[in-house]
Scaffold this motif. Structure first.
Motif, mmCIF file in Angstrom:
data_model
loop_
_atom_site.group_PDB
_atom_site.id
_atom_site.type_symbol
_atom_site.label_atom_id
_atom_site.label_comp_id
_atom_site.label_asym_id
_atom_site.label_seq_id
_atom_site.Cartn_x
_atom_site.Cartn_y
_atom_site.Cartn_z
ATOM 1 N N THR A 101 -5.138 -12.769 5.306
ATOM 2 C CA THR A 101 -5.324 -12.078 4.310
ATOM 3 C C THR A 101 -4.239 -11.250 3.864
ATOM 4 O O THR A 101 -3.710 -11.151 2.759
ATOM 5 C CB THR A 101 -6.796 -11.376 4.201
ATOM 6 O OG1 THR A 101 -7.520 -12.366 4.427
ATOM 7 C CG2 THR A 101 -6.960 -10.714 2.987
ATOM 8 N N LEU A 102 -3.868 -10.363 4.592
ATOM 9 C CA LEU A 102 -2.765 -9.198 4.363
ATOM 10 C C LEU A 102 -1.360 -9.930 4.224
ATOM 11 O O LEU A 102 -0.597 -9.750 3.361
ATOM 12 C CB LEU A 102 -2.715 -8.536 5.464
ATOM 13 C CG LEU A 102 -1.590 -7.104 5.441
ATOM 14 C CD1 LEU A 102 -2.036 -6.237 4.092
ATOM 15 C CD2 LEU A 102 -1.418 -6.077 6.475
ATOM 16 N N SER A 125 -4.590 -13.305 -2.134
ATOM 17 C CA SER A 125 -5.736 -12.574 -1.764
ATOM 18 C C SER A 125 -6.002 -11.388 -2.514
ATOM 19 O O SER A 125 -6.869 -10.618 -2.753
ATOM 20 C CB SER A 125 -5.676 -12.061 -0.304
ATOM 21 O OG SER A 125 -4.636 -11.272 -0.182
ATOM 22 N N ALA A 148 -4.643 -8.684 -1.708
ATOM 23 C CA ALA A 148 -4.982 -7.662 -0.861
ATOM 24 C C ALA A 148 -3.911 -6.285 -1.025
ATOM 25 O O ALA A 148 -2.841 -6.577 -1.520
ATOM 26 C CB ALA A 148 -4.676 -7.990 0.623
ATOM 27 N N LYS A 172 -4.880 -2.672 1.038
ATOM 28 C CA LYS A 172 -5.102 -2.228 2.174
ATOM 29 C C LYS A 172 -6.192 -2.996 2.930
ATOM 30 O O LYS A 172 -7.315 -3.023 2.403
ATOM 31 C CB LYS A 172 -5.241 -0.769 2.033
ATOM 32 C CG LYS A 172 -5.664 -0.026 3.705
ATOM 33 C CD LYS A 172 -4.717 -0.531 4.777
ATOM 34 C CE LYS A 172 -3.473 0.379 4.553
ATOM 35 N NZ LYS A 172 -2.334 0.329 5.476
ATOM 36 N N VAL A 173 -5.747 -3.585 3.873
ATOM 37 C CA VAL A 173 -6.965 -4.243 4.647
ATOM 38 C C VAL A 173 -7.254 -3.685 5.851
ATOM 39 O O VAL A 173 -6.641 -2.992 6.750
ATOM 40 C CB VAL A 173 -6.255 -5.790 5.208
ATOM 41 C CG1 VAL A 173 -7.389 -6.454 6.004
ATOM 42 C CG2 VAL A 173 -5.816 -6.394 3.942
ATOM 43 N N SER A 223 0.872 -1.040 -0.030
ATOM 44 C CA SER A 223 -0.077 -0.019 -0.047
ATOM 45 C C SER A 223 0.862 1.109 -0.067
ATOM 46 O O SER A 223 0.660 2.292 -0.798
ATOM 47 C CB SER A 223 -1.190 -0.035 0.943
ATOM 48 O OG SER A 223 -0.442 -0.057 2.574
ATOM 49 N N THR A 261 -8.970 -2.857 -0.367
ATOM 50 C CA THR A 261 -9.573 -4.140 -0.810
ATOM 51 C C THR A 261 -10.302 -5.268 -0.296
ATOM 52 O O THR A 261 -10.992 -5.888 -0.477
ATOM 53 C CB THR A 261 -8.316 -4.809 -1.530
ATOM 54 O OG1 THR A 261 -7.058 -5.070 -0.619
ATOM 55 C CG2 THR A 261 -7.592 -3.905 -2.568
ATOM 56 N N HIS A 262 -9.888 -4.982 1.180
ATOM 57 C CA HIS A 262 -10.771 -5.946 2.328
ATOM 58 C C HIS A 262 -10.880 -5.366 3.447
ATOM 59 O O HIS A 262 -10.351 -4.425 3.841
ATOM 60 C CB HIS A 262 -9.711 -7.244 2.129
ATOM 61 C CG HIS A 262 -9.205 -8.028 1.317
ATOM 62 N ND1 HIS A 262 -8.442 -7.478 0.098
ATOM 63 C CD2 HIS A 262 -9.730 -9.299 1.031
ATOM 64 C CE1 HIS A 262 -8.378 -8.388 -0.716
ATOM 65 N NE2 HIS A 262 -8.979 -9.541 -0.264
ATOM 66 N N LYS A 319 -0.721 -11.922 0.010
ATOM 67 C CA LYS A 319 -1.220 -11.023 -0.999
ATOM 68 C C LYS A 319 -1.183 -11.554 -2.390
ATOM 69 O O LYS A 319 -2.094 -11.254 -3.097
ATOM 70 C CB LYS A 319 -0.272 -9.842 -1.017
ATOM 71 C CG LYS A 319 -0.065 -8.910 0.409
ATOM 72 C CD LYS A 319 0.766 -7.778 0.314
ATOM 73 C CE LYS A 319 0.846 -7.117 1.400
ATOM 74 N NZ LYS A 319 1.890 -5.756 1.504
#
Length: 410
Positions: A390-391, A397, A399, A401-402, A217, A376-377, A394
């Motif tokens: 999830t983070l 997923s 991902a 920014k979670v 991010s 994104t999540h 990546k």
């Protein structure tokens, strides 16, 4: 209230580190130092503080590093933390109540939070010389004043971090969010400001490309900043995953590479139209490389590669935080490379004046710089294990920014 809290417990640390040798999710187990638990609702530390009900809280790489126990035990910053603490420092929310001494904030305002606990939030008057200059990351009093040692929200034992439904902040830490700026964009105020500080304090020149190393991010935001504020500068970017490369290209990166370090040097050389130097052993390197490297990874590998990619007399700005390791740094002195650290943000040079980085970001966002899609999540805090998983994955997923969405917790 329920909050995600980290306990500096040697038995838990030892058990987690031993278990992690055979189980990758040991840091998320019930034996680990991080726990979702009941904590008291925070009281206002002073009359000029406000209480904020959290709407979104972003997960920073430093949160993931701490929870996964990837830091070094001899890290000198350990003396500027206090335990146990509720994690999280990227937040946007609604002002729920204000102290009697508050003059600038009002109940009901939607705010983005500056998490740094420097002189003013600590009640130190006059502030230290660094704070008076607006250089908040260089504050001399992170272990002084009316609060326990800590750099920012998320590592202070008295002031809860953003991974909780209620937080407290000094009124100067709260920036009103314009109506046209979404919560998703507002929660990016802290990470955007980190990148903005790195770029404004180390601006690129127009006659050579700028390279962003790392497309999490922070790296994606750095690409966006360069294209927005320095449209004449060609931007190169280095990432690991296809979804990162796609976003970087959409935000204006002219060249996006994903390869082992040796191939990265060859790829940048090809894009520049120059010939790399190839020693008998080790990585190739460039004399006429990119003008500046923004290293958003901060690992030994990224730093070693960055100093090989930058031109002679160029600059490598280290804005990422990796675990220190040995690397081959001969090109630093031979090419007279300037390696500069960049930490957090404060009042930055912008438009001929000094303005707070978050204020600059919210103005840009209100003028059309829309970055909320980088969220994104989202997860309720009760699913914190899934959020960090999830983070941490990546590639699978996608991902970027979670965030924890406190509207999802019922």
């Amino acid at each position: 209230m329920k909050a995600l809290r980290f306990h500096y417990s040697m038995p838990r640390l030892a058990a987690t580190m031993i278990l992690s040798r055979i189980w990758s999710r040991a840091h998320l187990s019930t034996l680990a130092p991080t726990r979702l638990e009941s904590v008291p609702e925070p009281e206002l530390p002073a009359s000029d503080w406000v209480r904020v009900r959290t709407r979104l809280a972003g997960i920073c790489g430093s949160d993931s590093t701490q929870i996964a126990l990837h830091g070094s035990f001899d890290n000198p910053l350990r003396g500027l933390l206090s335990f146990p603490h509720v994690l999280g420092h990227e937040a946007t929310g609604i002002v729920e109540s204000v102290g009697d001494g508050v003059r600038e904030r009002q109940v009901g305002e939607r705010v983005a939070v500056n998490p740094w606990l420097s002189c003013v939030p600590r009640g130190i008057d006059p502030p230290c010389p660094a704070c008076q200059r607006g250089e908040i990351p260089l504050c001399r009093n992170f272990d002084g004043g009316s609060l326990p040692p800590s750099l920012h929200l998320g590592n202070n034992t008295r002031i809860p971090g953003a991974f909780a439904p209620l937080i407290v902040c000094h009124e100067s830490q709260c920036f009103p969010v314009p109506d046209e700026v979404s919560d998703e964009a507002a929660v990016l105020a802290d990470p955007f400001s980190v990148c903005l500080h790195a770029v404004l304090r180390n601006p690129p020149a127009n006659d050579a490309p700028a390279l962003v190393y790392g497309l999490g991010s922070l790296g994606i935001l750095t690409v966006a900043i360069l294209r927005t504020l320095y449209p004449k500068v060609e931007v190169y970017a280095i990432g690991r995953y296809p979804h990162q490369a796609k976003l970087a290209a959409e935000l204006g990166a002219a060249v996006v590479l994903a390869a082992p370090p040796a191939d990265l040097v060859q790829g940048v050389a090809k894009a520049l139209g120059v010939a790399p130097l190839q020693p008998p052993r080790g990585l190739p390197w460039l004399l006429d490389g990119v003008g500046i490297v923004y290293d958003i990874v901060g690992s030994a590998q990224s730093l070693e590669t960055g100093i090989r990619l930058v031109q002679s007399g160029g600059r490598v700005v280290v804005a990422g935080v990796g675990i220190p390791k040995r690397f081959e740094w001969t090109p630093i002195y031979f090419k007279e490379v300037r390696v500069v650290g960049s930490n957090a943000f404060g009042f930055e040079p912008y438009g001929g004046e000094e303005r707070h980085a978050i204020d600059i970001y919210l103005e840009l966002a209100s003028q059309g710089l829309e970055l909320g899609h980088l969220v994104t999540h989202r997860f309720p805090l009760t699913e914190w294990r899934d959020a960090f998983t999830t983070l941490g994955n990546k590639r699978r997923s996608g991902a970027v920014k979670v965030v924890f969405d406190f509207g999802m917790d019922g």
